[in-house]
Design a protein around this motif. Sequence first.
Motif, PDB file in Angstrom:
ATOM      1  N   SER A 352       0.819  -1.205  -0.118  1.00  0.00           N
ATOM      2  CA  SER A 352       0.115   0.051   0.152  1.00  0.00           C
ATOM      3  C   SER A 352       0.962   1.348  -0.109  1.00  0.00           C
ATOM      4  N   LEU A 353       2.055   1.375   0.714  1.00  0.00           N
ATOM      5  CA  LEU A 353       2.938   2.527   0.721  1.00  0.00           C
ATOM      6  C   LEU A 353       3.306   3.139  -0.720  1.00  0.00           C
ATOM      7  N   PRO A 354       3.751   2.427  -1.698  1.00  0.00           N
ATOM      8  CA  PRO A 354       3.749   2.928  -2.896  1.00  0.00           C
ATOM      9  C   PRO A 354       2.645   3.446  -3.607  1.00  0.00           C
ATOM     10  N   TRP A 355       1.542   2.704  -3.363  1.00  0.00           N
ATOM     11  CA  TRP A 355       0.342   3.254  -3.943  1.00  0.00           C
ATOM     12  C   TRP A 355      -0.012   4.464  -3.340  1.00  0.00           C
ATOM     13  N   ASP A 365      10.604   4.541  -2.961  1.00  0.00           N
ATOM     14  CA  ASP A 365      11.233   3.303  -3.578  1.00  0.00           C
ATOM     15  C   ASP A 365      11.249   2.339  -2.431  1.00  0.00           C
ATOM     16  N   ALA A 366      12.020   1.314  -2.734  1.00  0.00           N
ATOM     17  CA  ALA A 366      11.897  -0.054  -2.056  1.00  0.00           C
ATOM     18  C   ALA A 366      12.585   0.257  -0.437  1.00  0.00           C
ATOM     19  N   ALA A 367      13.853   1.173  -0.466  1.00  0.00           N
ATOM     20  CA  ALA A 367      14.378   1.328   0.817  1.00  0.00           C
ATOM     21  C   ALA A 367      13.345   2.140   1.600  1.00  0.00           C
ATOM     22  N   VAL A 368      12.809   3.368   1.232  1.00  0.00           N
ATOM     23  CA  VAL A 368      11.875   4.004   1.933  1.00  0.00           C
ATOM     24  C   VAL A 368      10.886   3.177   2.350  1.00  0.00           C
ATOM     25  N   VAL A 369      10.293   2.097   1.661  1.00  0.00           N
ATOM     26  CA  VAL A 369       9.160   1.607   1.987  1.00  0.00           C
ATOM     27  C   VAL A 369       9.453   0.456   3.459  1.00  0.00           C
ATOM     28  N   GLU A 370      10.797   0.022   3.036  1.00  0.00           N
ATOM     29  CA  GLU A 370      11.202  -0.745   4.139  1.00  0.00           C
ATOM     30  C   GLU A 370      11.221  -0.010   5.672  1.00  0.00           C
ATOM     31  N   PHE A 372       9.785   2.862   6.298  1.00  0.00           N
ATOM     32  CA  PHE A 372       8.372   3.084   6.950  1.00  0.00           C
ATOM     33  C   PHE A 372       7.600   1.810   7.620  1.00  0.00           C
ATOM     34  N   GLN A 373       7.860   0.652   6.744  1.00  0.00           N
ATOM     35  CA  GLN A 373       7.260  -0.636   7.389  1.00  0.00           C
ATOM     36  C   GLN A 373       7.531  -0.631   8.682  1.00  0.00           C
ATOM     37  N   PHE A 374       9.122  -0.633   9.023  1.00  0.00           N
ATOM     38  CA  PHE A 374       9.411  -0.905  10.453  1.00  0.00           C
ATOM     39  C   PHE A 374       8.909   0.140  11.257  1.00  0.00           C
ATOM     40  N   MET A 375       8.844   1.433  10.927  1.00  0.00           N
ATOM     41  CA  MET A 375       7.981   2.550  11.719  1.00  0.00           C
ATOM     42  C   MET A 375       6.878   2.322  12.055  1.00  0.00           C
ATOM     43  N   ILE A 376       5.831   2.220  11.028  1.00  0.00           N
ATOM     44  CA  ILE A 376       4.364   2.129  11.155  1.00  0.00           C
ATOM     45  C   ILE A 376       4.106   0.679  11.822  1.00  0.00           C
ATOM     46  N   PHE A 377       4.818  -0.376  11.707  1.00  0.00           N
ATOM     47  CA  PHE A 377       4.688  -1.655  12.254  1.00  0.00           C
ATOM     48  C   PHE A 377       4.980  -1.281  13.713  1.00  0.00           C
ATOM     49  N   GLY A 378       6.009  -0.799  14.165  1.00  0.00           N
ATOM     50  CA  GLY A 378       6.375  -0.586  15.296  1.00  0.00           C
ATOM     51  C   GLY A 378       5.034   0.399  16.220  1.00  0.00           C
ATOM     52  N   ALA A 379       4.943   1.317  15.483  1.00  0.00           N
ATOM     53  CA  ALA A 379       3.811   2.264  16.002  1.00  0.00           C
ATOM     54  C   ALA A 379       2.520   1.504  16.631  1.00  0.00           C
ATOM     55  N   LEU A 380       2.247   0.489  15.308  1.00  0.00           N
ATOM     56  CA  LEU A 380       0.869  -0.125  15.448  1.00  0.00           C
ATOM     57  C   LEU A 380       1.075  -1.079  16.822  1.00  0.00           C
ATOM     58  N   ILE A 381       2.177  -1.788  17.124  1.00  0.00           N
ATOM     59  CA  ILE A 381       2.297  -2.731  17.954  1.00  0.00           C
ATOM     60  C   ILE A 381       2.162  -1.914  19.311  1.00  0.00           C
ATOM     61  N   ILE A 382       2.848  -0.610  19.416  1.00  0.00           N
ATOM     62  CA  ILE A 382       2.529   0.225  20.692  1.00  0.00           C
ATOM     63  C   ILE A 382       1.196   0.494  20.975  1.00  0.00           C
ATOM     64  N   ILE A 383       0.576   1.162  19.896  1.00  0.00           N
ATOM     65  CA  ILE A 383      -0.862   1.599  20.114  1.00  0.00           C
ATOM     66  C   ILE A 383      -1.671   0.408  20.238  1.00  0.00           C
ATOM     67  N   PHE A 384      -1.580  -0.997  19.702  1.00  0.00           N
ATOM     68  CA  PHE A 384      -2.428  -1.899  20.096  1.00  0.00           C
ATOM     69  C   PHE A 384      -2.213  -2.360  21.498  1.00  0.00           C
TER      70      PHE A 384
END
Lengths: 410, 297
Positions: A352-355, A365-370, A372-384
């Motif tokens: 979804s990020l490139p879209w 690009d792929a590096a940015v996605v990677e 962002f993936q860690f950042m968003i994923f980490g944030a989601l875990i904390i929020i949950f």
Amino acid sequence: MFYREAGQFYTSYAKDQGIFQLRQDKYGLWGILFIAFIVVPVGLYLLVQGGLMAASTKDYLYNSIFLLLLVNSMAALGLNILTGYCGQISLGTAAFMGVGAFTAFKFSTGLNYRIQHEDDAGELVSQLVPLLPAIDNPILLVLIAGFVTAIVGVIFGLPSLRIKGFYLAVATLAAQFFLVWCFSRVEWLYDYVSSSTIQIPPLKLFGLVVTGSETVMRDGQAVTIYPAAETKYLICLSLVVFFAFIAKNMVRGRIGRAWMAIRDMDIAAQLIGIRPLATKLLAFAVSSFFCGMAGAMSLIFYLGALEGAEAFNINESFSVLFMVIIGGLGSITGSFLGAAFITLIPIFLVVSLPWLGGQFGIPVDAAVVEHFQFMIFGALIIIFLIMEPLGLARLWQIGKERLRQWPFPY
Amino acid sequence: MKHAERTFGDTLLKVDNITLRFGGVKAITDVSFEIREKQIFAIIGPNGAGKTSMLNVINGFYHPQEGTITYKGNPRHQMKPHEAAETGIARTFQNVALFRGMSTLDNVMTGRLLKMSGPSMRYYHNKLANMPVINYLTYPAMWFGDFLLDSLYWGPYQKEEVAHRKAAEEVIDFLEIQSIRRTPVGRLPYGLQKRVELGRALAMEPDLLLLDEPMAGMNLEEKEDMCRFVIDVNDEFGTTIALIEHDMGVVMDISDHVVVLNYGRKISEGTPAVVQADQDVIDAYLGVAHEEDLIET
């Protein structure tokens, strides 16, 4: 209003002890099974046949998402039995999965060992000698992997009698490091290949190719048959569903009660006549059995070939632990929800990020996605975890309680 | 209840010259007493007198350095708590020790665990356990057979589960906690938690029930309920009860025999009336003026 027990009375203890208290839950589960077993394979097949989906997309869905999800669910089930139900923290899940994978590999190649001798010219000649006939039934391999891992799990569970909590976690960490060291140093485990990589040989189940490929003569021509993604998916799904059922039965019966008693108050549990060591070791054995099966499934169905030290490193252990914590400790449903969360969110973000960037005209690009993936994923875990420390299973529970009344205020 | 009317059986538990030390501290010094079958036996004493330590010794949590315990006529070897449970000793705790993550029903069902041996294990205990060699060879197979039945929740195991559910429901009925059957015990008020804990102990169908301050922290009504349950358990099931309690009114009303401990020593023993009149007991509870103190003031 539709989701409540009105009019459902049980007149026997046997019925009242059933898995589902609510008829709606039962139908819900049958619905999910129907979708997983029939709607998904048939639907995807029809989509491909109808030209609405590329065959490669279908294979990507099966091989990269569904199979990974099933393997992770199995591992999460295993860890949830140990940590969620019996209260013993383990950081050695990946190592136990690795034991399963290597067991499956060794048995699929007939437990080879190497004999070396010098030939007439004085050169060292190595020869692999199988101890047993090779097993080519994937389900049998998965079960054997489970049993062997259960034994290894019991050995590493022995300290649990004396050590509790975080200290036990550290003791299981020793299992993680020791076993992973074995995976890259004990040559016998990976059949003495220099890259320490294991690759599963061709396996068949009921005449269907599961791994590798098979060349057959058809109408005078050699045709190579590759394994169908559906075959792998359905075998894995059947295994996971069956063993989830077994896990549920264990935790709702006397075994599960003994585990939970040890978890909640071990002194009182002993006074009731529960043997602490035997109960904890049983939890270690069952948990490792599940993790071992997950590892074997990962090798046979998901990866096909892997390097032990790489595939089963400590990150994988933590990842399974997060699944269990986020999904909900002490809940079978939670294991599945947690596995889905940890497995699917990164894939979802990658897609979804490139879209999303494209919508705003920002190239991603792929590096940015990677990153962002860690950042968003980490944030989601904390929020949950802040929103609901007891995990997704608890959220699901609260949702169900709301649904009881909906759409009325009370 | 008139004490004279009550008759007791033989000695169930005999404690002989027990001494328990933790390093240099003597928790119990040279204590002896006898608990007879069907008795309501009370252990009282000021704080720190060694009452709970005494229960822990009977339970197998602590191992006394000196003295012997004779249970059901046999001198008892040093045993672990779960072994004590297997011989029919149940216990409740001073601070509620329920399994907080489980429902009331599950807590009571957990109390049935010892009674729930699977069909293969029952066969083993009836037929094979006494045979030499064969017992060792068949044990794992029998155990695994039960384990498989358990994990399939099928056939004989399901029947067993239902039979024990019935027994658990009888306990639940007896204690009048039907309405909280499915409630996680962590959500229950304190008084009910104590009652569930008693239920869990009763589900074990014990021969000797140890109650550590069953009425602590309760209001008058809850205390009266609990007294009624204790008396009913003793009356209906014939369970021998040993209890620790600080509420003297309760102790004097319901117990048949009282032992008083102070600083780990037994200072008095007898029927409630005897103990009540004992000058040593009064001194222990109210304090005694020492002669030197008197001279100084």
